[in-house]
Design a protein around this motif. Structure first.
Motif, mmCIF file in Angstrom:
data_model
loop_
_atom_site.group_PDB
_atom_site.id
_atom_site.type_symbol
_atom_site.label_atom_id
_atom_site.label_comp_id
_atom_site.label_asym_id
_atom_site.label_seq_id
_atom_site.Cartn_x
_atom_site.Cartn_y
_atom_site.Cartn_z
ATOM 1 N N TYR A 1 0.778 -0.686 0.312
ATOM 2 C CA TYR A 1 -0.094 0.233 -0.260
ATOM 3 C C TYR A 1 0.595 1.100 -0.382
ATOM 4 O O TYR A 1 0.522 1.516 -1.200
ATOM 5 N N LEU A 2 1.871 1.877 0.690
ATOM 6 C CA LEU A 2 2.430 2.745 1.419
ATOM 7 C C LEU A 2 3.758 2.675 -0.545
ATOM 8 O O LEU A 2 3.943 4.104 -0.457
ATOM 9 N N ALA A 3 3.903 1.885 -0.840
ATOM 10 C CA ALA A 3 4.753 1.650 -2.940
ATOM 11 C C ALA A 3 3.583 2.280 -3.547
ATOM 12 O O ALA A 3 3.943 3.442 -4.350
ATOM 13 N N SER A 4 2.809 1.633 -3.492
ATOM 14 C CA SER A 4 1.448 2.284 -4.272
ATOM 15 C C SER A 4 1.283 3.894 -4.079
ATOM 16 O O SER A 4 0.896 4.295 -4.851
ATOM 17 N N GLN A 5 1.460 4.361 -2.533
ATOM 18 C CA GLN A 5 0.916 6.083 -2.372
ATOM 19 C C GLN A 5 2.297 6.977 -3.105
ATOM 20 O O GLN A 5 2.486 8.068 -2.012
ATOM 21 N N SER B 1 -10.885 -3.762 4.073
ATOM 22 C CA SER B 1 -9.662 -3.875 2.859
ATOM 23 C C SER B 1 -8.462 -2.845 3.277
ATOM 24 O O SER B 1 -8.542 -2.107 4.200
ATOM 25 N N ILE B 2 -7.898 -3.797 2.558
ATOM 26 C CA ILE B 2 -6.052 -2.791 2.405
ATOM 27 C C ILE B 2 -6.518 -1.034 1.773
ATOM 28 O O ILE B 2 -5.493 0.117 2.797
ATOM 29 N N ASP B 3 -7.327 -0.553 1.273
ATOM 30 C CA ASP B 3 -7.568 0.800 0.958
ATOM 31 C C ASP B 3 -8.444 1.339 2.283
ATOM 32 O O ASP B 3 -7.769 2.833 2.409
ATOM 33 N N LYS B 4 -9.578 1.473 2.737
ATOM 34 C CA LYS B 4 -9.892 1.892 4.221
ATOM 35 C C LYS B 4 -8.168 2.001 5.537
ATOM 36 O O LYS B 4 -8.610 2.916 5.848
ATOM 37 N N ILE B 5 -8.200 0.620 5.650
ATOM 38 C CA ILE B 5 -6.869 0.445 6.435
ATOM 39 C C ILE B 5 -5.581 1.125 6.259
ATOM 40 O O ILE B 5 -5.258 1.702 6.858
ATOM 41 N N GLY B 6 -5.294 0.852 5.177
ATOM 42 C CA GLY B 6 -4.271 1.615 4.999
ATOM 43 C C GLY B 6 -4.438 3.695 4.734
ATOM 44 O O GLY B 6 -3.243 3.921 4.808
ATOM 45 N N GLN C 1 -6.002 5.772 7.195
ATOM 46 C CA GLN C 1 -5.199 5.011 8.504
ATOM 47 C C GLN C 1 -3.582 5.192 8.909
ATOM 48 O O GLN C 1 -3.436 5.655 9.686
ATOM 49 N N TRP C 2 -3.149 4.153 7.755
ATOM 50 C CA TRP C 2 -1.793 4.331 8.347
ATOM 51 C C TRP C 2 -1.515 5.526 7.284
ATOM 52 O O TRP C 2 -0.405 6.063 7.910
ATOM 53 N N LEU C 3 -1.899 6.024 6.321
ATOM 54 C CA LEU C 3 -1.764 6.547 5.792
ATOM 55 C C LEU C 3 -1.336 8.197 6.392
ATOM 56 O O LEU C 3 -0.544 9.119 6.384
ATOM 57 N N ASP C 4 -2.453 8.317 7.476
ATOM 58 C CA ASP C 4 -3.255 9.821 8.350
ATOM 59 C C ASP C 4 -1.895 9.788 9.331
ATOM 60 O O ASP C 4 -1.697 10.542 9.469
ATOM 61 N N LEU C 5 -1.372 8.764 9.625
ATOM 62 C CA LEU C 5 -0.811 8.647 11.003
ATOM 63 C C LEU C 5 0.561 8.839 11.281
ATOM 64 O O LEU C 5 1.635 9.583 11.924
ATOM 65 N N ILE D 1 -4.987 0.414 14.755
ATOM 66 C CA ILE D 1 -5.374 -0.121 13.537
ATOM 67 C C ILE D 1 -6.026 -1.360 13.050
ATOM 68 O O ILE D 1 -4.715 -2.022 13.407
ATOM 69 N N TYR D 2 -7.015 -1.817 12.638
ATOM 70 C CA TYR D 2 -6.951 -3.213 12.576
ATOM 71 C C TYR D 2 -6.073 -3.540 11.434
ATOM 72 O O TYR D 2 -5.561 -3.051 10.118
ATOM 73 N N ASN D 3 -5.854 -4.659 11.187
ATOM 74 C CA ASN D 3 -4.900 -5.647 10.164
ATOM 75 C C ASN D 3 -5.904 -5.453 9.142
ATOM 76 O O ASN D 3 -7.028 -5.691 9.150
#
Length: 366
Positions: A28-32, A347-352, A354-358, A165-167
């Motif tokens: 996910y982070l690579a895609s961002q 889903s990775i889109d929703k959880i991702g 939250q990681w991006l925001d953090l 943050i959920y898995n």
């Protein structure tokens, strides 16, 4: 604008739930548009991932003596100095206080996010509150993977830097891989995990199955996994009189096709972190049954909507719940029809996001 550099560190890129999460987050982070690096302690790579891998396992010898540990520590420190990372996310078990104190003070001299993946907090955080504070109190964030786990950490250590943050799960990948054929003619229920330790209580699950109506209905129990206790579990199945109805299929890189074709999933664990396997079973289209063990199942299962949540460690109640799904077709079909939709919050889109925001907050980008 230069890419921000993110480093993820874990034990391996294979087998474990935390490792699977790390791999998903790397993708996910690579895609961002982050420059992603992954450091692994053991030379074990199977999960699909993104970024450059620094494999410390290749430097590990059989003796793993003091000189070899020092060699790897120096290599790790040099890797951090060379790359000047912006943020570290740590997915490892952190059992050795002295080792973790050295790392936190002299190697991890950057924005640091620690993750905790089990309700057994001592495998991540020292039991002694003072020792724990030396490492974690000044961390940029501690990420728990359930709200219940966050509460456990806050109540015990009084940390103010904990969040949940959920898995994540890759629903698109599950949708694709679940369509493959399994080659099983029998109707079956399913469970999965490692057989090396007894946290999953597969012996008691086999007993539960033997006491249920499933054997009489010719519904077999499929167990996915491997480990040193497999033969003991096979012997236990024989002693319960269901040797021919418990199928040990080993570790499967694609468990989703087995989940999809099962009637339902059963989890009998003593404890969990955030049991990914429950989410993956739901995403594969089947309802689930689980003890309300600490932590995770109660934040995944909506009782009588996508599965059945059972009083923790009440095996008579577990037998009754299995029988209920086997006999109550209306309830079973209702839960089955809700399974996939209930997995979408993970889903990775929703959880991702939250990681991006953090991460952006750690970098003071907004």
């Amino acid at each position: 604008m230069q890419k921000k550099k993110i480093v993820l560190i874990g034990f391996r890129l294979n087998k474990g739930g935390a490792e699977r999460v790390m791999a998903s987050i790397s993708n996910y982070l690579a895609s961002q548009n982050f420059d992603v690096h992954i450091i692994i302690i053991l030379d074990d790579i199977a999960y699909s991932h993104s970024g450059k891998v620094f494999n410390l396992g290749k430097l590990k010898n059989k003796s793993n003596g003091l000189s070899n540990k020092l060699k790897r520590l120096i290599a790790l420190n040099n890797y951090f100095k060379k790359n000047e990372f912006d943020v570290l996310i740590d997915f490892r078990f952190r059992i050795n206080f002295f080792q973790e104190f050295i790392l936190s003070r002299f190697v991890f001299k950057l924005k640091t996010i620690y993750t905790v993946h089990s309700s057994q907090l001592n495998v991540y955080i020292p039991k002694h509150v003072f020792l724990a504070s030396l490492i974690y109190k000044k961390a940029d964030k501690i990420v728990a993977i359930t709200h219940a786990m966050q509460s456990l950490i806050e109540d015990k250590y009084n940390f103010k830097n904990v969040t949940t943050i959920y898995n994540p799960v890759n629903l698109d990948a599950i949708e694709k891989f679940k369509e493959a054929s399994v080659g099983l003619k029998e109707e079956y229920v399913i469970s999965a995990g490692q057989f090396d330790t007894n946290e999953k209580q597969f012996d008691k699950l086999i007993t539960t199955y033997a006491k249920s109506v499933l054997p009489k209905q010719n519904v077999v129990l499929v167990l996915l996994g491997q480990g040193s206790n497999m033969q003991k579990l096979k012997n236990h199945a024989k002693s319960c009189g269901v040797e021919d109805k418990v199928l040990f299929l080993g570790f499967k890189k694609n468990p989703y096709k087995y989940f999809k074709n099962a009637k339902f999933y059963i989890m009998s664990s003593m404890y969990e972190g955030m049991p990914m396997v429950l989410i993956e079973a739901l995403a594969s289209g089947i309802p689930v049954i689980s003890f309300d063990c600490p932590t995770g199942p109660s934040e995944i299962i909506r009782h009588e909507e996508n599965g059945l949540l059972v009083k923790n460690q009440d095996f008579n109640a577990l037998v009754a719940s299995v029988n209920r799904f086997a006999n109550d077709k209306k309830l079973y079909n209702y839960c089955k029809n809700n399974a996939i939709a209930s997995s979408r919050q993970f889903s990775i889109d929703k959880i991702g996001i939250q990681w991006l925001d953090l991460i952006n907050r750690c970098l003071n980008l907004f």
